[in-house]
Design an enzyme around this catalytic site. Structure first.
Site, PDB file in Angstrom:
ATOM      1  N   PHE A  38       0.825  -1.224   0.000  1.00 18.58           N
ATOM      2  CA  PHE A  38       0.000   0.000   0.000  1.00 18.58           C
ATOM      3  C   PHE A  38       0.848   1.258   0.000  1.00 18.58           C
ATOM      4  CE2 PHE A  38       0.297  -0.684   4.624  1.00 18.58           C
ATOM      5  CZ  PHE A  38       0.621   0.582   5.049  1.00 18.58           C
ATOM      6  N   GLN A 105       5.791  -8.379   8.978  1.00 25.53           N
ATOM      7  CA  GLN A 105       5.070  -7.116   9.102  1.00 25.53           C
ATOM      8  C   GLN A 105       3.680  -7.251   8.477  1.00 25.53           C
ATOM      9  OE1 GLN A 105       8.640  -5.231   7.021  1.00 25.53           O
ATOM     10  NE2 GLN A 105       7.905  -3.478   8.197  1.00 25.53           N
ATOM     11  N   ASP A 108      -1.712 -10.418   6.551  1.00 31.25           N
ATOM     12  CA  ASP A 108      -2.580 -11.147   5.616  1.00 31.25           C
ATOM     13  C   ASP A 108      -2.779 -12.628   5.917  1.00 31.25           C
ATOM     14  OD1 ASP A 108      -0.131 -12.260   4.763  1.00 31.25           O
ATOM     15  OD2 ASP A 108       0.109 -10.718   3.218  1.00 31.25           O
ATOM     16  N   HIS A 123       2.692  -6.702  13.313  1.00 34.71           N
ATOM     17  CA  HIS A 123       1.626  -5.729  13.066  1.00 34.71           C
ATOM     18  C   HIS A 123       0.241  -6.354  13.254  1.00 34.71           C
ATOM     19  CE1 HIS A 123       4.352  -2.914  10.455  1.00 34.71           C
ATOM     20  NE2 HIS A 123       4.710  -2.959  11.714  1.00 34.71           N
ATOM     21  N   CYS A 131     -13.084  -6.844  21.110  1.00 36.13           N
ATOM     22  CA  CYS A 131     -13.879  -5.791  21.716  1.00 36.13           C
ATOM     23  C   CYS A 131     -12.997  -5.011  22.678  1.00 36.13           C
ATOM     24  CB  CYS A 131     -15.065  -6.404  22.462  1.00 36.13           C
ATOM     25  SG  CYS A 131     -15.999  -5.172  23.395  1.00 36.13           S
ATOM     26  N   CYS A 134     -14.833  -5.072  26.504  1.00 37.11           N
ATOM     27  CA  CYS A 134     -14.824  -6.226  27.417  1.00 37.11           C
ATOM     28  C   CYS A 134     -13.708  -7.215  27.100  1.00 37.11           C
ATOM     29  CB  CYS A 134     -16.177  -6.927  27.419  1.00 37.11           C
ATOM     30  SG  CYS A 134     -16.522  -7.892  25.925  1.00 37.11           S
ATOM     31  N   CYS A 157     -19.694  -6.611  19.346  1.00 35.16           N
ATOM     32  CA  CYS A 157     -19.601  -7.577  20.430  1.00 35.16           C
ATOM     33  C   CYS A 157     -20.994  -7.774  21.028  1.00 35.16           C
ATOM     34  CB  CYS A 157     -18.641  -7.020  21.477  1.00 35.16           C
ATOM     35  SG  CYS A 157     -18.399  -8.054  22.922  1.00 35.16           S
ATOM     36  N   CYS A 159     -21.682  -7.207  23.936  1.00 38.81           N
ATOM     37  CA  CYS A 159     -21.862  -6.064  24.849  1.00 38.81           C
ATOM     38  C   CYS A 159     -22.242  -4.790  24.087  1.00 38.81           C
ATOM     39  CB  CYS A 159     -20.600  -5.842  25.688  1.00 38.81           C
ATOM     40  SG  CYS A 159     -19.257  -4.976  24.839  1.00 38.81           S
ATOM     41  N   SER A 197      11.170  -6.635   2.309  1.00 38.61           N
ATOM     42  CA  SER A 197      10.978  -5.473   3.191  1.00 38.61           C
ATOM     43  C   SER A 197      12.032  -4.432   2.874  1.00 38.61           C
ATOM     44  CB  SER A 197      11.086  -5.893   4.662  1.00 38.61           C
ATOM     45  OG  SER A 197      11.121  -4.744   5.493  1.00 38.61           O
TER      46      SER A 197
END
Ligand code: ZN
Length: 251
Positions: A38, A105, A108, A123, A131, A134, A157, A159, A197
């Protein structure tokens, strides 16, 4: 012998001679699977959005609906991708006890899907979402189902809070435990294979220093320059799949 064969033979020698080999991978290893880096401008999904803005932790808190409109698409794109022969080559090296671990890194899941067992995802990964209220964790398929079921397209979630993908967003710190594990592996490696990289994004960019500082060697298989090119024991800059397969066949 071609240059690639020559370098592959030299790298195979280093792998055989090392007690501990660790791989460090970045976006370049997933490009042959159809996942553009990206950071390269004009590629696919990120073309019309500013990732720093939409994939930012503040954007998630401010407007989860917009965040998930974007991230849902990202998940959908990544879900369909399959590991390529470079991922499979690293999994094969691990099975043959020639590779201790992969530090990546990438978010995927392709190393995991290729069969790599000892994997450090610095990453995070799209494999689960959590969540923040919680602490409950949800696997990807469940997250996708919850997103599809929500009228606003926000996976929630039980909650009621919106889920956050377990990937490191812009504005977030890297997971400390994963980072500590990566640093231990890099410092203990006789050979660090840096693959796909640019070694420019910190703190991952600091890992080759740890290997070198402890007396280990680094090999770089990456298209484009890196800050460590001059100190690499082997430097390959061609197609990552071809090069890793050449190394495997030289072993
Ligand atoms: Zn919750």
């Amino acid at each position: 012998m071609s240059v690639t064969t020559d370098k592959a033979a030299r790298l195979a020698e280093l792998i055989r001679a090392a007690d501990s080999v660790v791989a460090l991978t970045g976006a370049g290893i997933s490009v042959p699977s159809g996942i553009p880096d990206f950071r390269s401008p004009g590629t696919g999904l990120w073309e019309n959005v500013n990732p720093m803005e939409v994939a930012h932790i503040d954007a998630f808190h401010r407007d989860p609906e917009r965040f998930w409109r974007f991230y849902g698409k990202r998940f959908q794109t990544l879900e369909e991708k399959r590991p390529n022969r470079a991922h499979l080559a690293l999994a094969a090296l691990e099975r043959e006890a020639l590779l201790d671990a992969v530090i990546t890194q990438n978010i995927d899941r392709l190393h995991r899907n290729a069969g790599t067992v000892n994997l450090v995802e610095v990453h995070g990964s799209i494999d689960s979402s959590s969540c923040l209220s919680c602490g409950e964790s949800f696997p990807l398929a469940d997250v996708r189902a919850r997103q599809a079921a929500d009228t606003r397209g926000v996976p929630r979630c039980a909650c009621g809070s919106p889920l956050k993908p377990d990937v490191v967003l812009f504005g977030e710190y890297l997971p400390l435990a994963a980072l500590a594990r990566a640093e231990r592996l890099a410092a203990g490696a006789d050979l660090l294979l840096c693959i796909g990289s640019s070694l420019e994004v910190h703190p991952v960019a600091g890992l080759p220093e740890l290997t070198l500082g402890a007396g280990g060697k680094i090999a770089i298989l990456t298209q484009g320059p890196t800050p460590f090119d001059r100190v690499a024991a082997v430097r390959m800059g061609g197609d990552v799949v071809d090069e890793l397969e050449a190394v495997l066949s030289a072993l």
